[in-house]
Write a protein that holds these residues in place. Sequence first.
Motif, PDB file in Angstrom:
ATOM      1  N   LEU A   1       0.860  -1.185   0.000  1.00 48.82           N
ATOM      2  CA  LEU A   1       0.000   0.000   0.000  1.00 48.82           C
ATOM      3  C   LEU A   1       0.891   1.227   0.000  1.00 48.82           C
ATOM      4  O   LEU A   1       1.935   1.247   0.654  1.00 48.82           O
ATOM      5  N   ALA A   2       0.489   2.252  -0.743  1.00 53.91           N
ATOM      6  CA  ALA A   2       1.277   3.481  -0.804  1.00 53.91           C
ATOM      7  C   ALA A   2       0.385   4.679  -0.535  1.00 53.91           C
ATOM      8  O   ALA A   2      -0.733   4.760  -1.054  1.00 53.91           O
ATOM      9  N   LEU A   3       0.886   5.595   0.254  1.00 48.91           N
ATOM     10  CA  LEU A   3       0.187   6.851   0.518  1.00 48.91           C
ATOM     11  C   LEU A   3       0.388   7.802  -0.644  1.00 48.91           C
ATOM     12  O   LEU A   3       1.518   8.032  -1.093  1.00 48.91           O
ATOM     13  N   ASP A   4      -0.690   8.337  -1.162  1.00 47.78           N
ATOM     14  CA  ASP A   4      -0.603   9.306  -2.247  1.00 47.78           C
ATOM     15  C   ASP A   4       0.069  10.573  -1.725  1.00 47.78           C
ATOM     16  O   ASP A   4      -0.150  10.985  -0.580  1.00 47.78           O
ATOM     17  N   GLY A   5       0.893  11.169  -2.565  1.00 46.77           N
ATOM     18  CA  GLY A   5       1.585  12.382  -2.157  1.00 46.77           C
ATOM     19  C   GLY A   5       2.858  12.555  -2.960  1.00 46.77           C
ATOM     20  O   GLY A   5       3.143  11.793  -3.882  1.00 46.77           O
TER      21      GLY A   5
END
Length: 229
Positions: free
Chosen positions: A118-122
């Motif tokens: 999972l990756a945090l958008d930004g």
Amino acid sequence: MERMRYEIDDRVARITLDDGKANAMSVPFFDELERLLDRADADGAGALVIAGRPGMLSGGLDLKLLPTLSRDALNELTRRFARTMLRVFTLPMPTVAACTGHAIAGGAILSFACDVRLALDGPFRIQMNEVAIGIPVPSWMLLIAGAAVPSRCRAEVLLHARVYGPREASEHGIVSELVADGGDPVGRATERAAALAALSRDAYATTKRRMRAADAERALALLEGELPG
């Protein structure tokens, strides 16, 4: 100095990398991670989350340390790097990476070694930069990345050292799920891990071993011939 925190709740273990900086990898880093992997196994965890601190999963090997190492010390660091990442790759339980920010070089490989990412958008980078800085990608890294990165973009990731943002990485299938900017990637990763923990651990472990163990052994057999020193 402790670089990681460990906790377990409802059969989901979580290792949080946090050295206050880039979560740089070194022999002590790998020692600590291995110790916490042992702990998760001893605790009977049904799944494991590996998370970073806000803004950073890991920037990879400690670049300030590398020029100070002797040839023998550099080779030992390389061996530990390979063996620890391959251990994560073959861990007999579901693993979920929570990319809380940048995942570069070894940080990207750590995320690829997990079953779900999972990756945090930004404004974060996901990049295998080895070729860009003159390092041939070793066979063990190719194995781990090849299991995570879709074939259509494998050359861009591994040969061209392309930089991906989290959203683009999600669109290309490099990460499994994008968490909206301002969201909670660790909490969402824990939810995904809890769902996977409901699966049969024995069946999961056996299937994962059949998928990966022989290839991991072959990659390790090539390691000595690919050492940088």
